[in-house]
Enzyme design. Sequence first.
Site, mmCIF file in Angstrom:
data_model
loop_
_atom_site.group_PDB
_atom_site.id
_atom_site.type_symbol
_atom_site.label_atom_id
_atom_site.label_comp_id
_atom_site.label_asym_id
_atom_site.label_seq_id
_atom_site.Cartn_x
_atom_site.Cartn_y
_atom_site.Cartn_z
ATOM 1 N N LYS A 153 17.796 -1.867 6.114
ATOM 2 C CA LYS A 153 16.668 -1.056 6.614
ATOM 3 C C LYS A 153 15.533 -0.924 5.600
ATOM 4 C CE LYS A 153 19.282 1.854 9.825
ATOM 5 N NZ LYS A 153 19.639 3.207 10.247
ATOM 6 N N ASP A 174 15.010 6.452 13.919
ATOM 7 C CA ASP A 174 16.102 7.363 13.558
ATOM 8 C C ASP A 174 15.584 8.799 13.417
ATOM 9 O OD1 ASP A 174 18.183 5.513 13.464
ATOM 10 O OD2 ASP A 174 17.864 5.050 11.346
#
Length: 281
Positions: free
Chosen positions: A66, A103
Site C-alpha cells: 500500500k 480504508d
Amino acid sequence: MIDSVGLIGDPVDHSLSPAMQNAAFRHHGLPDSYVLWHTPEAELGQRVAILRAEGMRGANVTIPHKTAVVPLLDALDPVAEAVGAANTIVRLPDGRLHGSNTDVQGFQRALSAVGFDPTGKRVVVLGAGGAARAVVYGLLHAEAQSLALVTRSVEPAEALLSDCLATLDSDPSLLALPFDNPELRQVIVEADLLINATPVGLDGTGSPIADDLIHPHLLVVDLIYHATPFLRAAAQRGAATQDGLEMLVQQGALSFEAWTGLAAPVDAMRAAAQQALKERT
Ligand code: NAP
C-alpha cells in the site's frame, strides 16, 4: 468475462474481495471479473504498469504494497497523500493511474453503521501498522477528543501520530504507550472506543490485551473479519462490539464506485462477503 480489476498483494489468497466485487459487477450486469493478482515485491512495478492498458479499470492494493505503490502512480487523492498509502487504483481514460485510500472512509462508515460518532470521544487504538494509520487518520479527522496508540515499541506509534498531527487543524490529546505500561488500564477506563488494529486473534487464538481491561461502556472494534477471542471477551463483559467485515465491505463499495461510477450494491456485497467467509471457515 474481462479480468479488468483485481487485488495486488502478497499473499492474496485469503481475500474476500473477489466474492464481494464480482457480486457488485453481476448486480449491474457488467462483464468484468475481479481477480487475485499475487504480486511479490520485485513484480510490483510490472503489475502496476499492466493497469495502464486499454480495458483495465484498476486495482485494490493490500499488504505489503500500500505504501510502495504510491510513487508508481500519476496522481493521488488528498487522503491517500496524507496517509501515505493507497488501497485503490483507478485507470483514467487516458491511461494515467489515480490512487486513493478508501480504508479511511470505509472505517468511518463502519463506525457510523453502529451509530458511533467519534467527535469528542476518547479512543484507544492497539497497533500502529497500515490499518491503524487509516483508522487513526479517520478518527482524528472526525475530531476525536483524545487518542492513545498502544504498541510493542513506541517509535512507530510516535511516527504515526506525528504524521497524522501534521494533517490536522485541531490539537487533540495524543499519547503513544507500550502494552506493558501500567497507565494503559486507566486510559481504557476513560475511553469510549477501543480498537484492535493488530493481527492478534486472526488465527482464532490470543487477545491483544487482558480481558479485565474491557468495560461495558466501550464500543470494542476488531479489524479482523470474524469474532476473535478479544471480541468474544468484550461481549461477555457487556461492551458493544463490531468486527472488521463492515469496514471491508464499505472500503470495497467505495472502490467499486471509483472504478465504475455506479452506486455500489452494498447489501449484495456484504452478503457475498459473509457467504465467502462462511465457506472459508
Ligand atoms: P501491519 O501493517 O502488519 O501492522 C500490524 C500492527 O500490529 C503493527 O503495529 C504490529 O506491531 C502489531 N502487532 C503485530 N503482532 C503483534 C502482537 N503479537 N502483539 C502486539 N502487536 C502486534 O498490518 P495491518 O495491515 O495494519 O493489519 C492489521 C490487522 O487489521 C490485520 O488483522 C488485518 O487483517 C486487519 N485489517 C482489516 C481491514 C478491514 O477492512 N477490516 C483492513 C486492513 C487490515 P510491531 O511493529 O510491533 O510488529
